[in-house]
Design a protein around this motif. Structure first.
Motif, PDB file in Angstrom:
ATOM      1  N   GLN A  12       0.822  -1.208   0.000  1.00 53.28           N
ATOM      2  CA  GLN A  12       0.000   0.000   0.000  1.00 53.28           C
ATOM      3  C   GLN A  12       0.861   1.265   0.000  1.00 53.28           C
ATOM      4  OE1 GLN A  12      -3.153   0.524  -0.336  1.00 53.28           O
ATOM      5  NE2 GLN A  12      -4.012  -1.518  -0.141  1.00 53.28           N
ATOM      6  N   LEU A  13       1.935   1.251   0.789  1.00 49.77           N
ATOM      7  CA  LEU A  13       2.829   2.413   0.839  1.00 49.77           C
ATOM      8  C   LEU A  13       3.512   2.644  -0.515  1.00 49.77           C
ATOM      9  CD1 LEU A  13       4.618   2.329   4.299  1.00 49.77           C
ATOM     10  CD2 LEU A  13       3.336   4.226   3.329  1.00 49.77           C
ATOM     11  N   ARG A  14       3.921   1.565  -1.151  1.00 54.03           N
ATOM     12  CA  ARG A  14       4.570   1.703  -2.459  1.00 54.03           C
ATOM     13  C   ARG A  14       3.583   2.258  -3.485  1.00 54.03           C
ATOM     14  NH1 ARG A  14       9.143   0.210  -5.039  1.00 54.03           N
ATOM     15  NH2 ARG A  14       9.938  -0.661  -3.098  1.00 54.03           N
ATOM     16  N   LEU A  15       2.343   1.797  -3.456  1.00 55.79           N
ATOM     17  CA  LEU A  15       1.332   2.291  -4.398  1.00 55.79           C
ATOM     18  C   LEU A  15       1.062   3.779  -4.174  1.00 55.79           C
ATOM     19  CD1 LEU A  15      -1.143  -0.728  -4.299  1.00 55.79           C
ATOM     20  CD2 LEU A  15       0.296  -0.051  -6.227  1.00 55.79           C
ATOM     21  N   GLN A  16       0.929   4.179  -2.913  1.00 52.26           N
ATOM     22  CA  GLN A  16       0.704   5.588  -2.599  1.00 52.26           C
ATOM     23  C   GLN A  16       1.880   6.448  -3.068  1.00 52.26           C
ATOM     24  OE1 GLN A  16      -0.151   5.952   1.609  1.00 52.26           O
ATOM     25  NE2 GLN A  16      -1.604   4.264   1.539  1.00 52.26           N
ATOM     26  N   THR A  17       3.088   5.919  -2.870  1.00 50.33           N
ATOM     27  CA  THR A  17       4.288   6.670  -3.261  1.00 50.33           C
ATOM     28  C   THR A  17       4.384   6.802  -4.775  1.00 50.33           C
ATOM     29  OG1 THR A  17       5.410   5.829  -1.289  1.00 50.33           O
ATOM     30  CG2 THR A  17       6.780   6.798  -2.995  1.00 50.33           C
ATOM     31  N   LEU A  18       4.137   5.707  -5.479  1.00 53.06           N
ATOM     32  CA  LEU A  18       4.183   5.737  -6.942  1.00 53.06           C
ATOM     33  C   LEU A  18       3.134   6.674  -7.515  1.00 53.06           C
ATOM     34  CD1 LEU A  18       4.758   1.933  -7.671  1.00 53.06           C
ATOM     35  CD2 LEU A  18       6.417   3.791  -7.928  1.00 53.06           C
ATOM     36  N   ALA A  19       1.959   6.735  -6.853  1.00 52.28           N
ATOM     37  CA  ALA A  19       0.924   7.667  -7.305  1.00 52.28           C
ATOM     38  C   ALA A  19       1.387   9.112  -7.135  1.00 52.28           C
ATOM     39  CB  ALA A  19      -0.374   7.427  -6.525  1.00 52.28           C
ATOM     40  N   LYS A  20       2.058   9.402  -6.011  1.00 54.67           N
ATOM     41  CA  LYS A  20       2.592  10.744  -5.788  1.00 54.67           C
ATOM     42  C   LYS A  20       3.642  11.106  -6.844  1.00 54.67           C
ATOM     43  CE  LYS A  20       0.747  12.229  -1.797  1.00 54.67           C
ATOM     44  NZ  LYS A  20       0.092  13.548  -1.632  1.00 54.67           N
ATOM     45  N   LEU A  21       4.424  10.102  -7.229  1.00 55.68           N
ATOM     46  CA  LEU A  21       5.472  10.322  -8.227  1.00 55.68           C
ATOM     47  C   LEU A  21       4.924  10.264  -9.658  1.00 55.68           C
ATOM     48  CD1 LEU A  21       8.261   8.117  -6.601  1.00 55.68           C
ATOM     49  CD2 LEU A  21       8.248  10.610  -6.733  1.00 55.68           C
ATOM     50  N   GLU A  22       3.632   9.899  -9.786  1.00 57.38           N
ATOM     51  CA  GLU A  22       2.970   9.776 -11.099  1.00 57.38           C
ATOM     52  C   GLU A  22       3.675   8.767 -11.994  1.00 57.38           C
ATOM     53  OE1 GLU A  22       2.410  13.626 -12.808  1.00 57.38           O
ATOM     54  OE2 GLU A  22       1.063  14.295 -11.218  1.00 57.38           O
ATOM     55  N   ARG A  23       4.146   7.687 -11.387  1.00 59.39           N
ATOM     56  CA  ARG A  23       4.761   6.589 -12.133  1.00 59.39           C
ATOM     57  C   ARG A  23       3.683   5.527 -12.349  1.00 59.39           C
ATOM     58  NH1 ARG A  23      10.354   6.284  -8.666  1.00 59.39           N
ATOM     59  NH2 ARG A  23      10.266   4.088  -9.277  1.00 59.39           N
ATOM     60  N   TRP A  24       2.784   5.812 -13.275  1.00 57.69           N
ATOM     61  CA  TRP A  24       1.550   5.044 -13.421  1.00 57.69           C
ATOM     62  C   TRP A  24       1.795   3.628 -13.930  1.00 57.69           C
ATOM     63  CZ3 TRP A  24      -1.447   7.569 -10.527  1.00 57.69           C
ATOM     64  CH2 TRP A  24      -1.459   8.979 -10.529  1.00 57.69           C
ATOM     65  N   ALA A  39      -4.396   3.975 -11.678  1.00 55.60           N
ATOM     66  CA  ALA A  39      -3.260   3.992 -12.587  1.00 55.60           C
ATOM     67  C   ALA A  39      -3.708   4.348 -14.006  1.00 55.60           C
ATOM     68  CB  ALA A  39      -2.564   2.639 -12.582  1.00 55.60           C
ATOM     69  N   THR A  40      -4.811   3.748 -14.431  1.00 52.72           N
ATOM     70  CA  THR A  40      -5.343   4.046 -15.762  1.00 52.72           C
ATOM     71  C   THR A  40      -5.756   5.505 -15.863  1.00 52.72           C
ATOM     72  OG1 THR A  40      -6.140   1.769 -15.981  1.00 52.72           O
ATOM     73  CG2 THR A  40      -7.096   3.395 -17.462  1.00 52.72           C
ATOM     74  N   HIS A  41      -6.409   6.006 -14.832  1.00 56.54           N
ATOM     75  CA  HIS A  41      -6.840   7.405 -14.828  1.00 56.54           C
ATOM     76  C   HIS A  41      -5.639   8.348 -14.884  1.00 56.54           C
ATOM     77  CE1 HIS A  41     -10.755   6.035 -12.605  1.00 56.54           C
ATOM     78  NE2 HIS A  41     -10.604   5.485 -13.792  1.00 56.54           N
ATOM     79  N   GLY A  42      -4.587   7.981 -14.137  1.00 54.28           N
ATOM     80  CA  GLY A  42      -3.384   8.805 -14.163  1.00 54.28           C
ATOM     81  C   GLY A  42      -2.752   8.840 -15.544  1.00 54.28           C
ATOM     82  N   GLU A  76      -2.408  12.185 -17.884  1.00 52.80           N
ATOM     83  CA  GLU A  76      -1.084  12.597 -18.358  1.00 52.80           C
ATOM     84  C   GLU A  76      -1.064  12.721 -19.887  1.00 52.80           C
ATOM     85  OE1 GLU A  76       3.556  11.369 -17.463  1.00 52.80           O
ATOM     86  OE2 GLU A  76       2.003   9.846 -17.343  1.00 52.80           O
ATOM     87  N   ILE A  77      -1.683  11.760 -20.557  1.00 54.80           N
ATOM     88  CA  ILE A  77      -1.739  11.800 -22.026  1.00 54.80           C
ATOM     89  C   ILE A  77      -2.549  13.001 -22.506  1.00 54.80           C
ATOM     90  CG2 ILE A  77      -2.676  10.616 -24.057  1.00 54.80           C
ATOM     91  CD1 ILE A  77      -1.950   7.978 -22.631  1.00 54.80           C
ATOM     92  N   ALA A  78      -3.710  13.227 -21.845  1.00 55.54           N
ATOM     93  CA  ALA A  78      -4.567  14.337 -22.254  1.00 55.54           C
ATOM     94  C   ALA A  78      -3.874  15.678 -22.083  1.00 55.54           C
ATOM     95  CB  ALA A  78      -5.866  14.312 -21.452  1.00 55.54           C
ATOM     96  N   SER A  79      -3.125  15.834 -20.990  1.00 52.61           N
ATOM     97  CA  SER A  79      -2.484  17.122 -20.724  1.00 52.61           C
ATOM     98  C   SER A  79      -1.251  17.361 -21.600  1.00 52.61           C
ATOM     99  CB  SER A  79      -2.097  17.219 -19.245  1.00 52.61           C
ATOM    100  OG  SER A  79      -1.130  16.226 -18.918  1.00 52.61           O
ATOM    101  N   LYS A  80      -0.534  16.276 -21.949  1.00 52.29           N
ATOM    102  CA  LYS A  80       0.711  16.435 -22.686  1.00 52.29           C
ATOM    103  C   LYS A  80       0.560  16.235 -24.192  1.00 52.29           C
ATOM    104  CE  LYS A  80       3.694  15.065 -18.820  1.00 52.29           C
ATOM    105  NZ  LYS A  80       4.707  14.096 -18.332  1.00 52.29           N
ATOM    106  N   GLN A  81      -0.352  15.329 -24.583  1.00 53.20           N
ATOM    107  CA  GLN A  81      -0.441  14.974 -25.997  1.00 53.20           C
ATOM    108  C   GLN A  81      -1.767  15.340 -26.649  1.00 53.20           C
ATOM    109  OE1 GLN A  81       1.064  10.917 -26.744  1.00 53.20           O
ATOM    110  NE2 GLN A  81       1.804  10.903 -24.633  1.00 53.20           N
ATOM    111  N   GLY A  82      -2.788  15.637 -25.826  1.00 49.99           N
ATOM    112  CA  GLY A  82      -4.056  16.078 -26.391  1.00 49.99           C
ATOM    113  C   GLY A  82      -5.080  14.976 -26.561  1.00 49.99           C
ATOM    114  N   ALA A  83      -6.246  15.379 -27.134  1.00 52.55           N
ATOM    115  CA  ALA A  83      -7.400  14.500 -27.211  1.00 52.55           C
ATOM    116  C   ALA A  83      -7.193  13.313 -28.138  1.00 52.55           C
ATOM    117  CB  ALA A  83      -8.619  15.303 -27.654  1.00 52.55           C
ATOM    118  N   ASN A  84      -6.517  13.512 -29.251  1.00 51.79           N
ATOM    119  CA  ASN A  84      -6.334  12.419 -30.206  1.00 51.79           C
ATOM    120  C   ASN A  84      -5.524  11.274 -29.594  1.00 51.79           C
ATOM    121  OD1 ASN A  84      -7.787  13.645 -32.283  1.00 51.79           O
ATOM    122  ND2 ASN A  84      -5.975  14.744 -33.055  1.00 51.79           N
ATOM    123  N   ALA A  85      -4.487  11.629 -28.853  1.00 48.28           N
ATOM    124  CA  ALA A  85      -3.680  10.607 -28.182  1.00 48.28           C
ATOM    125  C   ALA A  85      -4.496   9.904 -27.101  1.00 48.28           C
ATOM    126  CB  ALA A  85      -2.437  11.239 -27.572  1.00 48.28           C
TER     127      ALA A  85
END
Length: 386
Positions: free
Chosen positions: A189-201, A226-229, A233-242
């Motif tokens: 659980q701690l590793r999952l929380q940490t990875l979420a903070k680091l956005e390492r989806w 993870a999927t939502h993250g 990330e894709i939507a913000s960096k690459q846009g709707a088509n990606a």
């Protein structure tokens, strides 16, 4: 216990066979460069016995002196151990009753004692609570030395790092755990929380899948996150088509997941693609019914959401007593500037189930119709209801 057993064995052999040595004339001769020492067998045994006893006594006191010099509190032997045990138990009682000052004072007396690092762990927890963690690092470092508490100390270090918004420091602590220790539920659980903070989806998803059995219901929550993250990330960096391409490349089971669908639709809406969101949302809602869809329908905002309106009107024919359907229809009509339909639908929704959100929408519609007095009355009733 082992020493006692050895002593009893030696005593047994001494009683059984010791008498055979009495009267023997054998000699033990020790030849030195300038001296020759002659001893009877009995004399030699007595010398050997006192040599062993003397060696044991000397070793005992040397150890005590060394421990004294390096700061150990066990140099007084069993008396000191009793004092340390008493201090630890008093510290534990003070901790449980919330007297952290007394607990800290007693724990200091236990330092150096054999508590498998538990005293340092307890002291670190108290320090984090009342001393802003000034000594936590040093205390946890001492706890890590003992194999019994090394894992707990690393987990505690990771927890505190997360609280301090230092996820990189937390992951470094977690990486020091052994493979077996990493599979413990708390560590996972701690590793999952940490990875979420680091956005390492991607890594987060791998950890969630690898520990699926241990996580039970939490597995689905974390894989969705993870999927939502990844989507965000894709939507913000690459846009709707990606984003659309990523959605199509998901597995069939992932695309059927309501949580993933809701996230995908919300991101399309956030990208200003209300038309695309409408098409996808209607398709999802046709295949399965879920409360998560209604809030998304209400956010559709473009000129003519005909597909969504037809779908909701069809649902109303099937379930004419469901207030939420009329509320959704009212929002769709309002967002597309069809205030007449919006008013009829919202009145029906309020008739079936009165809610503050629907009353607020009705007040907005009345303002659009310039019925300001009626709108003000509704606003007042909402304020008074609070």
């Amino acid at each position: 216990m082992i020493k006692l057993i050895i002593l009893l064995v030696v005593l047994f052999f001494a009683l059984m066979f010791g008498h055979t040595l009495v009267g023997q004339e054998g000699m033990v001769i020790i030849a030195l460069p300038d001296t020759v020492i002659e001893l009877s067998i009995i004399s030699a045994m007595i010398v050997a016995f006192f040599t062993i006893v003397g060696f044991w006594i000397l070793t005992y006191f040397v150890k005590r002196v060394i421990r004294l010099l390096i700061g150990s509190r066990t140099w007084l032997g069993s008396f000191s151990n009793r004092q340390q045990n008493k201090a630890f138990h008093e510290a534990l009682q003070a901790y449980l009753t919330g007297d952290f000052t007394q607990a800290t004072a007693q724990l200091k007396k236990s330092f150096g004692g054999d508590f498998s690092g538990s005293n340092y762990m307890l002291a670190a927890d108290i320090d984090a609570r009342v001393n802003e963690g000034k000594n936590v690092e040093a205390l946890l470092a001492k706890a890590q030395v003992d194999s019994s508490t090394s894992a707990a100390a690393l987990l505690k270090q990771a927890q505190l790092a997360l609280i301090d918004q230092q996820p990189q420091k937390a992951i470094e602590a977690l990486d020091q755990l052994s493979e077996k220790q990493r599979k413990q539920p708390t560590a996972v659980q701690l590793r999952l929380q940490t990875l979420a903070k680091l956005e390492r989806w991607a890594e987060l998803k791998d950890v969630a899948y690898a520990n699926k059995k241990a996580m039970l219901d939490d597995h689905l929550v974390w894989t969705q996150r993870a999927t939502h993250g990844e989507f965000a990330e894709i939507a913000s960096k690459q846009g709707a088509n990606a984003l659309k391409e990523k959605w199509q490349n998901l597995s069939r089971s992932a695309r059927k997941d309501v949580g993933n669908q809701a996230c995908y639709i919300q991101l399309l809406l956030d990208q200003g693609l209300s038309n695309d969101a409408e098409t996808a949302l209607v398709e999802f809602a046709k295949k399965q019914e879920h409360e998560a869809y209604w809030g998304l329908f209400k956010q559709l905002e473009h000129g003519s959401p005909a597909k969504a309106i037809r779908f909701i009107e069809h649902k109303i024919k099937q379930q004419p007593e469901r207030a939420v359907l009329y509320s959704v229809l009212a929002h769709l009509a309002y967002n597309s500037a069809d205030y007449s339909l919006a008013k009829r639908a919202i009145n029906k929704a309020i008739e079936l189930e009165r809610s503050a959100a629907d009353l607020l929408l009705l007040a907005d519609i009345l303002e659009k119709e310039q019925s300001f007095e009626q709108a003000n009355q509704l606003y007042k009733s909402l304020v008074n209801a609070r």
